[in-house]
Enzyme design. Structure first.
Site, PDB file in Angstrom:
ATOM      1  N   ALA A 159       0.851  -1.200   0.000  1.00 49.33           N
ATOM      2  CA  ALA A 159       0.000   0.000   0.000  1.00 49.33           C
ATOM      3  C   ALA A 159       0.881   1.243   0.000  1.00 49.33           C
ATOM      4  CB  ALA A 159      -0.900  -0.007   1.230  1.00 49.33           C
ATOM      5  N   SER A 211      -9.769  -4.260   0.287  1.00 49.06           N
ATOM      6  CA  SER A 211     -11.218  -4.059   0.356  1.00 49.06           C
ATOM      7  C   SER A 211     -11.959  -4.953  -0.655  1.00 49.06           C
ATOM      8  CB  SER A 211     -11.534  -2.591   0.086  1.00 49.06           C
ATOM      9  OG  SER A 211     -11.060  -2.244  -1.194  1.00 49.06           O
ATOM     10  N   GLU A 232      -8.342 -11.975   0.229  1.00 56.71           N
ATOM     11  CA  GLU A 232      -8.608 -11.749   1.663  1.00 56.71           C
ATOM     12  C   GLU A 232      -9.205 -10.360   1.767  1.00 56.71           C
ATOM     13  OE1 GLU A 232      -8.342 -13.733   4.148  1.00 56.71           O
ATOM     14  OE2 GLU A 232      -7.174 -15.377   3.327  1.00 56.71           O
ATOM     15  N   CYS A 266      -9.387  -6.397   9.683  1.00 57.18           N
ATOM     16  CA  CYS A 266     -10.531  -7.009   9.010  1.00 57.18           C
ATOM     17  C   CYS A 266     -11.298  -7.954   9.933  1.00 57.18           C
ATOM     18  CB  CYS A 266     -10.041  -7.760   7.780  1.00 57.18           C
ATOM     19  SG  CYS A 266      -8.674  -8.842   8.197  1.00 57.18           S
TER      20      CYS A 266
HETATM   21  P1  NAP Z   1      -7.774  -1.115  -0.527  1.00 54.95           P
HETATM   22  O1  NAP Z   1      -8.170   0.271  -0.843  1.00 54.95           O
HETATM   23  O2  NAP Z   1      -8.447  -2.219  -1.223  1.00 54.95           O
HETATM   24  O3  NAP Z   1      -6.179  -1.153  -0.725  1.00 54.95           O
HETATM   25  C1  NAP Z   1      -5.446  -2.319  -0.514  1.00 54.95           C
HETATM   26  C2  NAP Z   1      -4.351  -2.424  -1.573  1.00 54.95           C
HETATM   27  O4  NAP Z   1      -4.957  -2.454  -2.848  1.00 54.95           O
HETATM   28  C3  NAP Z   1      -3.381  -1.249  -1.587  1.00 54.95           C
HETATM   29  O5  NAP Z   1      -2.110  -1.720  -1.902  1.00 54.95           O
HETATM   30  C4  NAP Z   1      -3.930  -0.386  -2.719  1.00 54.95           C
HETATM   31  O6  NAP Z   1      -2.935   0.408  -3.353  1.00 54.95           O
HETATM   32  C5  NAP Z   1      -4.407  -1.436  -3.682  1.00 54.95           C
HETATM   33  N1  NAP Z   1      -5.428  -0.970  -4.605  1.00 54.95           N
HETATM   34  C6  NAP Z   1      -6.315   0.040  -4.460  1.00 54.95           C
HETATM   35  N2  NAP Z   1      -7.111   0.118  -5.547  1.00 54.95           N
HETATM   36  C7  NAP Z   1      -6.714  -0.844  -6.402  1.00 54.95           C
HETATM   37  C8  NAP Z   1      -7.145  -1.281  -7.696  1.00 54.95           C
HETATM   38  N3  NAP Z   1      -8.170  -0.689  -8.326  1.00 54.95           N
HETATM   39  N4  NAP Z   1      -6.517  -2.320  -8.273  1.00 54.95           N
HETATM   40  C9  NAP Z   1      -5.492  -2.939  -7.641  1.00 54.95           C
HETATM   41  N5  NAP Z   1      -5.030  -2.572  -6.420  1.00 54.95           N
HETATM   42  C10 NAP Z   1      -5.650  -1.545  -5.813  1.00 54.95           C
HETATM   43  O7  NAP Z   1      -7.971  -1.444   1.004  1.00 54.95           O
HETATM   44  P2  NAP Z   1      -7.653  -0.559   2.254  1.00 54.95           P
HETATM   45  O8  NAP Z   1      -8.844   0.271   2.572  1.00 54.95           O
HETATM   46  O9  NAP Z   1      -6.360   0.129   2.117  1.00 54.95           O
HETATM   47  O10 NAP Z   1      -7.463  -1.714   3.335  1.00 54.95           O
HETATM   48  C11 NAP Z   1      -8.452  -2.066   4.216  1.00 54.95           C
HETATM   49  C12 NAP Z   1      -9.309  -3.214   3.705  1.00 54.95           C
HETATM   50  O11 NAP Z   1      -8.530  -4.396   3.692  1.00 54.95           O
HETATM   51  C13 NAP Z   1     -10.465  -3.474   4.619  1.00 54.95           C
HETATM   52  O12 NAP Z   1     -11.634  -3.750   3.905  1.00 54.95           O
HETATM   53  C14 NAP Z   1     -10.011  -4.698   5.389  1.00 54.95           C
HETATM   54  O13 NAP Z   1     -11.057  -5.442   5.950  1.00 54.95           O
HETATM   55  C15 NAP Z   1      -9.229  -5.431   4.353  1.00 54.95           C
HETATM   56  N6  NAP Z   1      -8.293  -6.398   4.961  1.00 54.95           N
HETATM   57  C16 NAP Z   1      -8.576  -7.720   4.848  1.00 54.95           C
HETATM   58  C17 NAP Z   1      -7.751  -8.663   5.441  1.00 54.95           C
HETATM   59  C18 NAP Z   1      -8.052 -10.140   5.325  1.00 54.95           C
HETATM   60  O14 NAP Z   1      -7.167 -10.930   5.602  1.00 54.95           O
HETATM   61  N7  NAP Z   1      -9.245 -10.535   4.915  1.00 54.95           N
HETATM   62  C19 NAP Z   1      -6.627  -8.245   6.145  1.00 54.95           C
HETATM   63  C20 NAP Z   1      -6.364  -6.877   6.248  1.00 54.95           C
HETATM   64  C21 NAP Z   1      -7.207  -5.963   5.624  1.00 54.95           C
HETATM   65  P3  NAP Z   1      -2.794   1.962  -3.030  1.00 54.95           P
HETATM   66  O15 NAP Z   1      -2.187   2.039  -1.694  1.00 54.95           O
HETATM   67  O16 NAP Z   1      -1.881   2.417  -4.107  1.00 54.95           O
HETATM   68  O17 NAP Z   1      -4.160   2.558  -3.104  1.00 54.95           O
END
Ligand code: NAP
Length: 463
Positions: A159, A211, A232, A266
């Site tokens: 990230a 997400s 995940e 999460c």
């Molecule tokens: P996010 O916006 O989905 O970002 C996560 C990663 O995805 C970052 O590296 C981000 O890069 C990248 N990303 C964003 N948009 C993208 C796209 N269109 N295509 C490809 N990659 C993309 O999530 P977040 O809000 O930072 O993280 C929190 C979420 O993660 C929550 O929903 C949480 O529940 C979930 N989570 C799940 C687990 C599990 O094990 N199930 C564990 C931890 C967190 P950039 O930084 O460049 O935007």
């Protein structure tokens, strides 16, 4: 020209470091290297891969304090949690260093004397990973360790908020002797890199933690080249506290689950359902304990709760609180803020809300902040219905000492992880992952290496 990433401390808004963004050409080049090094890495024998992984883990442990400090600086999490995350991150490498040696195939009795049937396991191919900011070490090693153990090559995009921890860990992998082209880190904007990864003919598997909407788009984009996917994703964990529960223990475990990483995990306890006969005692004890939590800069050793990661995260928590209070929720503690938009830091005081109902957004959307909403139930089936009424299915928790209630809850909660009298169920030796829109696949345990393997069936005839 691509702009560099400015990594800032979410507790102060100060610049920590400027990280070079990779150009599209550099990222394509990294994927090509991943493809080219796959042949050699996948033929390194499993015991050697295991030894290199173990060396990597040992080097991370040797640098534990400095890694934890960087993690706290870029993510805001309390230093004691960062130290814990380094251990958690290496526990995956240790586990999969052992699993590398146990990737057994099998033989199947044939239906004729002239044939033999042998089943083997092979690495799936080059793997591309995208990881979130809330666990910058562990979310990476949970993917890299099984991938490398299986014989896959690995490229990660961390990230933008937290690239430093990941970059340090990848540097240590190289120091341990894992070739530079076998494990790589690229930096830049998520959507752009996501497109390069999913379009690449070299990448055979995408593994993502983040997400749910981004996970869905990565699955769609992976379809054209039929890549394997592991997802995940988000969660909205319920906690059911039954009438017979040990209230003090349930309070202690709810806090352990909720306030880790300022409520930004999460599997955080997000919807607390308490039997009406004990709700007053539970809520009062919970609020008393939550008031003792120290909010502050994660570098201070006595800090229990750090800032939320950024303005977007802060605004979501504030709007969920405003919505809940406007619809009748009672604030038992918290609902106060220390935010400075100009400097760029956002703290939410640990908050407990009572008299919450299903009409409130906080019960419907994933909460990513230090807020506990409490609601009540009378019949257990009603609690199960509320718990299951979410598109998510990652973690769930319940507290009861009655084994019939416990077995019934376990069997009826639609979640991949169930904590029975346990607010901290994650472990490298257990399969972590969600049902429904919380994802596909599992990480950890013997299950966690399966997504990095292909099954190949050999039929020998004419014997
Ligand atoms: P996010 O916006 O989905 O970002 C996560 C990663 O995805 C970052 O590296 C981000 O890069 C990248 N990303 C964003 N948009 C993208 C796209 N269109 N295509 C490809 N990659 C993309 O999530 P977040 O809000 O930072 O993280 C929190 C979420 O993660 C929550 O929903 C949480 O529940 C979930 N989570 C799940 C687990 C599990 O094990 N199930 C564990 C931890 C967190 P950039 O930084 O460049 O935007």
């Amino acid at each position: 020209m691509t702009e560099n990433i400015l990594v800032k401390n979410p507790a102060t808004g100060e610049l920590i470091e400027e990280v070079k963004t990779n150009t599209n050409e550099e990222i394509e080049q990294a994927l090509l290297k991943s493809h080219e090094s796959f042949k050699t890495w996948s033929s390194v024998n499993a015991h050697e891969r295991s030894r290199l992984l173990q060396k990597w883990s040992n080097l991370i442990q040797k640098n534990k304090e400095s890694i934890a400090k960087v993690m706290t600086l870029e993510s805001g999490k309390p230093i004691k949690e960062s130290l814990g995350e380094v251990d958690y991150a290496t526990s995956y490498i240790d586990w999969y260093a052992e699993e590398a040696k146990r990737l057994y195939g099998r033989t199947v009795p044939a239906n004729t004397e002239t044939k033999r049937i042998i089943i083997t396991r092979q690495p799936v191919g080059p793997v591309a990973a995208i990881t979130p900011w809330n666990f910058p070490a562990a979310m990476m090693t949970r993917k890299a360790a099984p991938a490398l153990a299986a014989g896959c090559t690995f490229v990660v995009k961390p990230a933008e908020e937290t690239p430093l921890t990941t970059m340090k860990l990848i540097e240590l992998a190289h120091q341990a002797g894992i070739p530079n082209d076998v494990v790589q880190c690229v930096n830049g904007d998520g959507p752009t890199i996501g497109d390069i990864f999913t379009n690449s003919p070299y990448i055979r598997k995408i593994t993502f933690t983040g997400s749910t909407p981004v996970g869905k788009s990565l699955i769609t984009k992976s379809a054209d080249t039929m890549k394997h996917v592991s997802m995940e994703l988000g969660g909205h964990a319920p906690v059911i506290v039954a009438a017979d529960a040990d209230i003090d223990f349930a309070v202690n475990q709810t806090i352990a689950s909720k306030f880790r990483n300022a409520g930004q995990t999460c599997i955080c306890a997000n919807r607390v359902l308490v039997h009406e006969s004990i709700v007053d005692e539970y809520a009062q004890k919970l609020a008393t304990a939550v008031r003792q939590l120290k909010l502050g800069n994660g570098l201070k050793e006595d800090t229990d709760v750090g800032p939320v990661i950024n303005k977007g995260g802060f605004n979501k928590v504030v709007s969920q609180l405003e919505d809940a209070v406007s619809k009748g929720a009672e604030v038992l503690c918290g609902n106060e803020f220390n935010a400075n938009q100009e400097k760029g830091y956002y703290f939410v005081h640990p908050t407990v809300l009572k008299d919450v109902n299903e009409e409130m957004n906080i019960m419907q959307e994933e909460t990513f902040g230090p807020v506990i909403p409490i609601t009540t139930f009378t019949e257990l089936d009603r609690a199960i219905t509320i718990a299951n009424s979410t598109p998510y299915g990652l973690a769930s928790y319940f507290f009861t000492n009655d084994y019939r209630t416990g077995v019934y809850l376990h069997e009826n909660l639609n979640f991949g992880i169930v904590g029975w009298n346990d607010g901290a169920p994650s472990a490298a030796h257990a399969p972590f992952g969600g049902m429904k829109e919380s994802g596909i696949g599992r990480e950890g345990g013997t299950e966690g290496i399966e997504p990095y393997l292909e099954t190949k069936y050999l039929s020998i005839g004419n014997l």
